[in-house]
Design an enzyme around this catalytic site. Structure first.
Site, PDB file in Angstrom:
ATOM      1  N   SER A 147      15.296   4.715 -24.023  1.00  0.00           N
ATOM      2  CA  SER A 147      14.389   5.870 -23.986  1.00  0.00           C
ATOM      3  C   SER A 147      15.234   7.118 -24.163  1.00  0.00           C
ATOM      4  CB  SER A 147      13.691   5.912 -22.623  1.00  0.00           C
ATOM      5  OG  SER A 147      13.111   7.189 -22.409  1.00  0.00           O
ATOM      6  N   TYR A 160      15.140   6.156 -13.442  1.00  0.00           N
ATOM      7  CA  TYR A 160      14.850   5.574 -14.762  1.00  0.00           C
ATOM      8  C   TYR A 160      15.862   6.080 -15.798  1.00  0.00           C
ATOM      9  CZ  TYR A 160      11.874   4.728 -18.968  1.00  0.00           C
ATOM     10  OH  TYR A 160      11.362   4.341 -20.189  1.00  0.00           O
ATOM     11  N   LYS A 164      18.298   3.601 -17.845  1.00  0.00           N
ATOM     12  CA  LYS A 164      18.279   3.508 -19.318  1.00  0.00           C
ATOM     13  C   LYS A 164      19.645   3.882 -19.902  1.00  0.00           C
ATOM     14  CE  LYS A 164      14.036   2.148 -20.406  1.00  0.00           C
ATOM     15  NZ  LYS A 164      13.807   0.807 -20.962  1.00  0.00           N
TER      16      LYS A 164
HETATM   17  N1  LIG Z   1       5.632   4.289 -23.386  1.00  0.00           N
HETATM   18  C1  LIG Z   1       6.558   5.224 -23.466  1.00  0.00           C
HETATM   19  O1  LIG Z   1       6.271   6.427 -23.492  1.00  0.00           O
HETATM   20  C2  LIG Z   1       8.006   4.839 -23.543  1.00  0.00           C
HETATM   21  C3  LIG Z   1       8.944   5.809 -23.929  1.00  0.00           C
HETATM   22  C4  LIG Z   1      10.276   5.464 -24.027  1.00  0.00           C
HETATM   23  C5  LIG Z   1      10.679   4.173 -23.732  1.00  0.00           C
HETATM   24  N2  LIG Z   1       9.751   3.248 -23.342  1.00  0.00           N
HETATM   25  C6  LIG Z   1      10.210   1.906 -23.044  1.00  0.00           C
HETATM   26  O2  LIG Z   1       9.504   0.990 -23.854  1.00  0.00           O
HETATM   27  C7  LIG Z   1       9.409  -0.275 -23.201  1.00  0.00           C
HETATM   28  C8  LIG Z   1       7.986  -0.766 -23.215  1.00  0.00           C
HETATM   29  O3  LIG Z   1       7.193   0.135 -22.498  1.00  0.00           O
HETATM   30  P1  LIG Z   1       5.602   0.171 -22.589  1.00  0.00           P
HETATM   31  O4  LIG Z   1       5.246   1.599 -22.615  1.00  0.00           O
HETATM   32  O5  LIG Z   1       5.098  -0.728 -23.649  1.00  0.00           O
HETATM   33  O6  LIG Z   1       5.246  -0.442 -21.131  1.00  0.00           O
HETATM   34  P2  LIG Z   1       3.891  -1.101 -20.582  1.00  0.00           P
HETATM   35  O7  LIG Z   1       2.731  -0.604 -21.357  1.00  0.00           O
HETATM   36  O8  LIG Z   1       3.892  -0.847 -19.111  1.00  0.00           O
HETATM   37  O9  LIG Z   1       4.101  -2.657 -20.817  1.00  0.00           O
HETATM   38  C9  LIG Z   1       5.107  -3.332 -20.101  1.00  0.00           C
HETATM   39  C10 LIG Z   1       5.112  -4.804 -20.418  1.00  0.00           C
HETATM   40  O10 LIG Z   1       6.176  -5.409 -19.693  1.00  0.00           O
HETATM   41  C11 LIG Z   1       5.675  -6.387 -18.759  1.00  0.00           C
HETATM   42  N3  LIG Z   1       6.512  -6.261 -17.569  1.00  0.00           N
HETATM   43  C12 LIG Z   1       6.621  -5.201 -16.732  1.00  0.00           C
HETATM   44  N4  LIG Z   1       7.525  -5.447 -15.778  1.00  0.00           N
HETATM   45  C13 LIG Z   1       8.000  -6.696 -16.011  1.00  0.00           C
HETATM   46  C14 LIG Z   1       8.963  -7.517 -15.368  1.00  0.00           C
HETATM   47  N5  LIG Z   1       9.616  -7.095 -14.292  1.00  0.00           N
HETATM   48  N6  LIG Z   1       9.203  -8.749 -15.876  1.00  0.00           N
HETATM   49  C15 LIG Z   1       8.545  -9.187 -16.970  1.00  0.00           C
HETATM   50  N7  LIG Z   1       7.624  -8.445 -17.636  1.00  0.00           N
HETATM   51  C16 LIG Z   1       7.360  -7.216 -17.148  1.00  0.00           C
HETATM   52  C17 LIG Z   1       4.208  -6.032 -18.592  1.00  0.00           C
HETATM   53  O11 LIG Z   1       3.416  -7.152 -18.225  1.00  0.00           O
HETATM   54  P3  LIG Z   1       3.146  -7.520 -16.649  1.00  0.00           P
HETATM   55  O12 LIG Z   1       2.668  -6.242 -16.011  1.00  0.00           O
HETATM   56  O13 LIG Z   1       2.121  -8.601 -16.664  1.00  0.00           O
HETATM   57  O14 LIG Z   1       4.451  -7.963 -16.140  1.00  0.00           O
HETATM   58  C18 LIG Z   1       3.862  -5.548 -20.001  1.00  0.00           C
HETATM   59  O15 LIG Z   1       3.682  -6.652 -20.869  1.00  0.00           O
HETATM   60  C19 LIG Z   1      10.006  -0.057 -21.809  1.00  0.00           C
HETATM   61  O16 LIG Z   1      11.360  -0.463 -21.794  1.00  0.00           O
HETATM   62  C20 LIG Z   1       9.922   1.443 -21.617  1.00  0.00           C
HETATM   63  O17 LIG Z   1      10.871   1.909 -20.695  1.00  0.00           O
HETATM   64  C21 LIG Z   1       8.429   3.549 -23.247  1.00  0.00           C
END
Ligand SMILES: NC(=O)c1ccc[n+]([C@@H]2O[C@H](COP(=O)([O-])OP(=O)(O)OC[C@H]3O[C@@H](n4cnc5c(N)ncnc54)[C@H](OP(=O)(O)O)[C@@H]3O)[C@@H](O)[C@H]2O)c1
Length: 254
Positions: A147, A160, A164
């Site tokens: 991120s 966080y 990261k």
């Molecule tokens: N969205 C943003 O703005 C953003 C920006 C920069 C970086 N990121 C990064 O992008 C990545 C994906 O984020 P996202 O926004 O798609 O998140 P999200 O919508 O919260 O989805 C997270 C996914 O990971 C699973 N998960 C969460 N904790 C887990 C664990 N401990 N073990 C196994 N599975 C787990 C969840 O399923 P369950 O809940 O069923 O476990 C879900 O499938 C992350 O690394 C995040 O830090 C996101």
């Protein structure tokens, strides 16, 4: 203009946290490229919903319930991947989470442990199980989802940010250690991406306006913006790229 083949057809791909958000978009894109895809997540109902969404698109996916910070669950995931596919070509360490932290100096130890465990230790535990399988197959690609929070301190996201930043150094360390095994390790660092995780940022119009003001391209990222970079890093187009962090942020860090 000629079309290049990404070379992902038939490849075995594991995407952690693939049941919704960015991970699901990456997993779907890999399956659309003809890859054999496995996803994990903690909650079975989320995995079942994702599997249903794959089926509706005429795609297949292996689902497995595993918490990335629980060593024995991660081991079981890769035992199943090996039993099912025999090999592993691409790993996307996508799991990540944040809990709003007022300030790091005031955060309870349990919060520190939880955020570091899921974001950083989880990436290590998953990679540790994936690498022997990749080595057996003669190489592979590891893509860690970081991120821009790794590059710029943000209020409410302190632990966080630290986690990261750790993921990005882990990316470089692994890239150097695994280079001779033909395993490329890179990371992608997006700004806010429209997913369930970031909903508090984009569902409130005032907050969204504040955020987009800091992004030269004038919008937050959609999952497809990040998927393109992940596909590039998973493909043979990036065979000589390793230890690199690619920001996908509409120019905000520039
Ligand atoms: N969205 C943003 O703005 C953003 C920006 C920069 C970086 N990121 C990064 O992008 C990545 C994906 O984020 P996202 O926004 O798609 O998140 P999200 O919508 O919260 O989805 C997270 C996914 O990971 C699973 N998960 C969460 N904790 C887990 C664990 N401990 N073990 C196994 N599975 C787990 C969840 O399923 P369950 O809940 O069923 O476990 C879900 O499938 C992350 O690394 C995040 O830090 C996101």
């Amino acid at each position: 203009m000629g079309k290049r083949d990404l070379g992902l057809s038939g490849k075995v791909v594991v995407v952690t946290g693939g049941s919704r958000g960015l991970g699901k978009a990456i997993a779907v894109a890999m399956a659309e490229e003809g890859a054999r895809v496995a996803i994990c997540g903690r909650k079975q109902e989320n995995l079942d919903q994702a599997a249903e969404d794959f089926r509706e698109k005429g795609l297949e996916v292996m689902t497995w319930a595993a918490h990335v910070a629980k060593s024995e669950e991660v081991t079981a995931l890769f035992q199943e991947v090996e039993a099912r596919f025999g090999t592993l070509d691409v790993l996307v360490n996508n799991v990540g989470m944040n809990i709003l932290t007022p300030s790091v100096s005031e955060a309870p130890e349990s919060l520190w442990d939880k955020i570091i465990e899921t974001n950083l230790k989880g990436t290590y535990l998953v990679t540790r199980q994936a690498v022997p399988l990749m080595k057996k197959g003669g190489g592979g690609k590891i893509i860690n989802i970081s991120s821009i929070a790794a590059h710029k301190a943000a209020i409410g996201m302190g632990i966080y940010c630290v986690a990261k930043a750790g993921v990005e150094m882990l990316t470089k360390v692994l890239a150097v250690e695994l280079a001779r095994d033909k395993i490329n390790v890179n990371a992608v660092a997006p700004c806010v991406v429209r997913t369930p995780f970031s909903q508090p940022f984009w569902s409130d119009e005032k907050i969204l306006k504040e955020i987009t003001r800091t992004i030269p391209m004038g919008r937050i990222a959609e999952t497809e913006d990040v998927v393109g970079t992940v596909l590039f890093l998973a493909s043979s187009l990036s065979d000589f790229v390793t230890g690199e962090i690619i920001t996908v942020d509409g120019g905000s860090m520039a």
